[in-house]
Design a protein around this motif. Sequence first.
Motif, mmCIF file in Angstrom:
data_model
loop_
_atom_site.group_PDB
_atom_site.id
_atom_site.type_symbol
_atom_site.label_atom_id
_atom_site.label_comp_id
_atom_site.label_asym_id
_atom_site.label_seq_id
_atom_site.Cartn_x
_atom_site.Cartn_y
_atom_site.Cartn_z
ATOM 1 N N GLY A 95 0.847 -1.198 0.000
ATOM 2 C CA GLY A 95 0.000 0.000 0.000
ATOM 3 C C GLY A 95 0.877 1.241 0.000
ATOM 4 N N GLY A 96 0.252 2.391 0.112
ATOM 5 C CA GLY A 96 1.013 3.637 0.144
ATOM 6 C C GLY A 96 1.347 4.189 -1.227
ATOM 7 N N GLY A 97 0.898 3.487 -2.274
ATOM 8 C CA GLY A 97 1.180 3.979 -3.623
ATOM 9 C C GLY A 97 2.656 3.886 -3.949
ATOM 10 N N PRO A 98 3.228 4.935 -4.528
ATOM 11 C CA PRO A 98 4.627 4.886 -4.949
ATOM 12 C C PRO A 98 5.622 5.036 -3.793
ATOM 13 N N ARG A 99 5.120 5.292 -2.598
ATOM 14 C CA ARG A 99 6.026 5.425 -1.451
ATOM 15 C C ARG A 99 5.564 4.478 -0.349
ATOM 16 N N ASN A 100 6.406 4.287 0.637
ATOM 17 C CA ASN A 100 6.041 3.415 1.748
ATOM 18 C C ASN A 100 4.904 4.034 2.559
ATOM 19 N N PRO A 101 4.062 3.189 3.160
ATOM 20 C CA PRO A 101 2.959 3.718 3.964
ATOM 21 C C PRO A 101 3.475 4.464 5.196
ATOM 22 N N ASP A 102 2.649 5.366 5.699
ATOM 23 C CA ASP A 102 3.038 6.184 6.853
ATOM 24 C C ASP A 102 3.390 5.339 8.071
ATOM 25 N N TRP A 103 2.642 4.256 8.310
ATOM 26 C CA TRP A 103 2.925 3.447 9.496
ATOM 27 C C TRP A 103 4.365 2.922 9.465
ATOM 28 N N TYR A 104 4.855 2.563 8.281
ATOM 29 C CA TYR A 104 6.218 2.048 8.150
ATOM 30 C C TYR A 104 7.235 3.147 8.477
ATOM 31 N N THR A 105 7.016 4.339 7.945
ATOM 32 C CA THR A 105 7.921 5.459 8.200
ATOM 33 C C THR A 105 7.929 5.801 9.688
#
Length: 156
Positions: free
Chosen positions: A82-92
């Motif tokens: 998920g998160g589209g072209p970037r990593n999802p917020d939860w991962y960050t």
Amino acid sequence: MTKSDTTQTGRTGKGRSGSLSLWFQRKMNARTVNRIRRKTGKSMGMDLLILHTTGRRTGEPRRTPLTWFPDDPDAWLVIASGGGPRNPDWYTNLMAHPDRAQIELHGHDAVPVTPRLLEGPDRTAAWSRITKAQPRYAKYQNKSDRVYPLVRLVRQ
């Protein structure tokens, strides 16, 4: 905002979610968190957990429902899909404050965990087990331009 400012992923501007999309996502997450706590830790044949993180910029507590896969008796695998072209917020958020991470399983209190990003042979072996159990993740990955991070959450 012009139409060209919004991508197909619902992101606007510099990779941020549009306010309606973000509102909807937060509502659905809250609803799923409540369902995990009250009714069941499963959805669409997959196990769910609640990941507790701290916002990397706000310092606010965050709760995110995620599918998980068993790794060891005291370890869980989660995929930053998920998160589209970037990593999802939860991962960050998780990687910004790994010392504040906790997970909550249906019927259990939250426990502190240590996240470990899997790479190389460890990632390959774990990814193989995950895609054997849930082939849909291989399909998701094939549609993405980024390699989904795979994180082992180990009970402290």
